[in-house]
Design an enzyme around this catalytic site. Structure first.
Site, PDB file in Angstrom:
ATOM      1  N   GLY A 143      54.245 -30.982 -15.004  1.00  0.00           N
ATOM      2  CA  GLY A 143      54.433 -32.306 -14.434  1.00  0.00           C
ATOM      3  C   GLY A 143      55.108 -32.201 -13.074  1.00  0.00           C
ATOM      4  O   GLY A 143      55.760 -31.210 -12.752  1.00  0.00           O
ATOM      5  N   CYS A 144      54.962 -33.241 -12.274  1.00  0.00           N
ATOM      6  CA  CYS A 144      55.499 -33.177 -10.913  1.00  0.00           C
ATOM      7  C   CYS A 144      57.028 -33.116 -10.926  1.00  0.00           C
ATOM      8  O   CYS A 144      57.636 -32.327 -10.203  1.00  0.00           O
ATOM      9  CB  CYS A 144      54.991 -34.359 -10.087  1.00  0.00           C
ATOM     10  SG  CYS A 144      55.195 -35.971 -10.860  1.00  0.00           S
TER      11      CYS A 144
END
Lengths: 340, 340, 340, 340
Positions: A143-144
């Site tokens: 995930g970012c």
């Protein structure tokens, strides 16, 4: 080698295509999507004139098969079925969440439904991960937010500089929420305003951060994570803090980070006294990092900036794919940002 | 009653004038400044047409004397001399930092030079402070960040809900830096970027937060504070966390905050599940607050939004001045924001 | 081949360096500036990590000599002296205004002082200009606004579609004003606001537009030009209108533009019904163009988007330099934008 | 007096409520909407805490009847039926388009379907209109763009300063498009970008501008209108040009505008040399206007800034309602903007 992109009409898909257009060894093959299938890519990604006339296909096994690598930029819950339809001769790189977590209980708690299984985690900067990715045929892109937090704090926990009680507050640009038609993502509501959301341990990226830091620390790390939405399209700035280990000094912190990051191609420890801004990484596959010791409060503080769509999603995906495809890790990935 | 504003050409001065134009009991008297003296106010504050033709005077004792209240929006280091030239029949409300800290050592460490003395602290929401301000003739308006943090956490420490080891990360709009001609404040560099600054315990608002929370808690509270700059003109969003006291429940947190804030005119506890956005408070003298318990991480998390120029500076100044002048506390202060 | 950049610490200089970093045949040589000489480039251009440690030199003939091409990104009035110190073996490409105008009287009227002479005009898309640039040793890069207006209207005037009475209104991002420390360029004043400036025929880019369009039309063209400042860092959107020639049809307009632009590598006529947004060209050396006939009002309307720093300055400079250096015109110049 | 607002959950409805909260003679009665009926207003307009608990009703005749004034902020096509259900004892002020145009053919061409009839036009600044509105029981509030253009050019055409061949290019903030869930209105796509839309004589506000200017000029005026979307929530900046009448001088232009606007409470002619910025009018019911003669190009150029939601919609609606209700025209309407 040929690369397909599933989810080509979204923001992550568009960024994959932008970066692939500059990749010397990956040729762009099939572009697929769901509701926008049948329309030209130019209707959705007008910043990519080289692909404007390419027609988007449906996301099917037939369309995706025969590529050396398939990048999936789909809503979560779809990647397992797609991957099952593709043999091991196709590298599958999933930008979604389905295969990031190792613990099925954490999956059920934060996402609900059955866990689809765990794939190698696409963050080469974690200890041992660069080697592991070289033989991967399936990759779960982080995930970012976890990308930013793990890059910021892994050096600290690897060197035993901090206690495992982490507090993270991060600001993200709106593209992190995708092209979702929600009122709170309208320009009128976003501009001029910073807002909090997902507060209190409920954001889905929390267990992913804990999983990664726990592995590095060798002891359970808990993370209190608060995300906020900032009036910009791209970028994450994450402030990551943890109690300092006893006797820690600023010099020791600097030395540990310099040593850990000396050979990393994409994580840049800024000169002392310079703090990150997301503009430093706009459009680039880089992270800009600074760290210090707050002696007054007894905390290690690492601040990191990334472009959520680049290093935080599409750039990270290509970086890991390069490794798994036997290409140089840095191939085709920009380290130069676009500013001002 | 007549009010003078010193520093009328800056952002804080402009906001004082904007609010005073809507105040039914305070008439705007002298407007003064330093380098812009002699020019019409309209050249600096074109959003205030009612005052466009008023000529800015020099900041002198003669010009400022004879007003019921003088608001100072000056760089720090200037207010003591101005106040000394005005008798006790003039209320002096200082939006600068000079008289906020009680501890001369903290002043010297964070600001340098000699401490100018301590004035009553203009945050009526702190325990006992509303009464204290009613007899004040000199008022030190809190810093914008401390305003947000003290409003967010005072109910927790007053009720013993949290341990005294606070972590705050806050995003501020650029007007918090004033009309300073610095490259990093240019629109080209600010737009599209969030950046960190003053990290590691060095921001001057840190001791002010600790002073206020320590007084409420009755025990020394330490604060790790990281400010960030967001691409918006106005607004602060502060995420304030502290370890939860043993046995704390979400219901107990909610109850304590509801009880503490029930009669506060300007601090609004949002409905459960709704988190603050700075747009909720744009142009208003309000704070929008939410609080929860992160059970997983064992931390109390309060998030607060204010307008840094309104409740964070000029609105807070007028609120305290109302009390000291014997006026209703809420007089002339908007609770309605401007959105979208 | 080696390229030097004078004015390396400004926005135009930074964009030249960003693009040169991706150029396969131009190696970056000397970096020079005035007040920032002696400091590392990383202090001014933190988005260019590959050059972070390079020290900026003074802008002198000695430093700049020996390069194949020197790009000047200096305040106007400085380029003639620099160029005089460099022989004809060095290509000099001036991003400033000094040598754009052919008419000394226009120079004196709009800029004041003596005219430094006229250099070949660096807009290859103008009729005959591509060939002319191949033998140039000195090149005057067009202004950012004239670039947009000439690209938008040259096809119309070349085909006789419009009367020579042009009205242009354009919005520009703030980087067009450079890194100037002026209050009206502060983020606090720019964000949330569009403003007009230089209205009424006084903007210095006006005679440059008239010069270019007059040459294409073969008859004097007058331009009423109004620039506005928009809350974004980069980008120009220019709306360019002129009375339609008698009997003009929409089909004829479309056909003329399609024909004129069919082989242009960087000017893209959008599909019918799609109108330009500056985001389509962010970071790219492209123009996105659309044109129509307003039958009701009898006007041809062309709207164009460019990135003022890329195609509008640094990209256009490199495009012309490629021609003069005998390289492929498109070499090293991105056509892919960064969005969202 | 009691005022109802239909369409209370949208942007125009929210702005009506924001302004009504500060109106000393109008008490807020029923709030209605369509899909958001049944929910509290606070869920949609969190910047209006004073009304947070008010529940939104369905838009029915029963709910709306019994008010002194009903403000309609509905999609077009709905207001005729609502108005028919309310007697003449209720003033109906329609912020929508249904009753602005006098010419049914123009309605059919630009909106389609049958024309609902013409109501008195709510722009008191037009010649004779202030008096006409005093006896109105139905009012059509002008569109936001026509408000700006008519205020900017009416003085010119009333004084015969310009030829009837108008070119307008205007930039609007995104709130002008309402709370519509369209991809091009998402923050990610709006921020950092200016875009054109509705080009070529097709925007629905075009015939409204021509209607108003023709009435003032006494001769048919045609308007070429190009709207653009700017990255801000609020504000319109319109650049309005027309060929100058023979022999016109700058002094004559200034004199005519000064004379025309001398007693207007909300239209402000800026000092010479100062050009409008939308920030000057943020949140206020004012217009900031400047005009000049471009002698070189022979055109009169008027540039105007308004807040599209305030003077451009809700403020204009209340201003006209004040007249029709026998109240002072300026009552409850702010002339002070919120800046920076």
């Amino acid at each position: 080698m040929r690369a397909a992109v599933a989810g080509a009409s979204g923001y992550a898909g568009g960024e994959l295509l932008r970066l692939l257009l500059g990749h010397p060894e990956l040729e762009i093959g099939a572009l697929t999507a769901a509701s926008s299938a049948g329309s030209p890519l130019g209707a959705h990604q007008p910043h990519l004139p080289a692909l404007a006339g390419r027609v988007i296909a449906d996301t099917t096994a037939e369309v995706l098969s025969g590529h050396d690598v398939v990048f999936l930029a789909l809503p979560h819950g779809h990647s397992a079925a797609v991957a099952a339809s593709l043999g091991d001769d196709t590298l599958v790189v999933d930008c979604g969440a389905d295969h990031r977590l190792a613990d099925p209980a954490a999956w059920r708690e934060f996402y609900g439904g059955e866990h689809a299984g765990t794939w190698p985690y696409g963050l080469p900067e974690l200890p041992g991960q660069r080697e592991a990715l070289k033989s991967a045929r399936r990759i779960a892109v982080p995930g970012c937010y976890p990308t930013s937090v793990l890059l910021a704090l892994a050096p600290a926990f690897a060197a035993g500089l901090a206690e495992p009680d982490v507090v993270v507050v991060a600001a993200s640009g709106t593209s992190g929420a995708g092209r979702s038609l929600k009122p709170n993502l309208l320009g009128s509501e976003v501009m001029g305003s910073v807002s909090a959301y997902g507060v209190g341990g409920v954001h889905r990226h929390t267990p992913e951060m804990e999983q990664g830091l726990t592995a590095v620390a060798g002891t359970p790390v808990r993370v209190s994570f608060t995300p906020t939405l900032a009036p910009m399209s791209r970028g994450i700035l994450a402030t990551c803090t943890a109690p300092a280990a006893p006797g820690l000094t600023r010099a020791a912190v600097r030395e540990a980070y310099e040593s850990a990051l000396a050979t990393e191609p994409f994580v840049r420890l800024l000169p002392e006294g310079v703090w990150p801004a997301t503009a430093m990484t706009y459009g680039a596959n880089t992270a800009a990092l600074q760290v210090t010791l707050d002696e007054r409060a007894g905390r290690l503080i690492a601040v990191i900036a990334i472009d959520n769509l680049a290093k935080g999603t599409a750039g990270g995906a290509i970086q890991s794919a390069n490794l798994a495809l036997g290409l140089p890790e840095e191939l085709g990935l920009p380290t130069t940002g676009v500013a001002p």
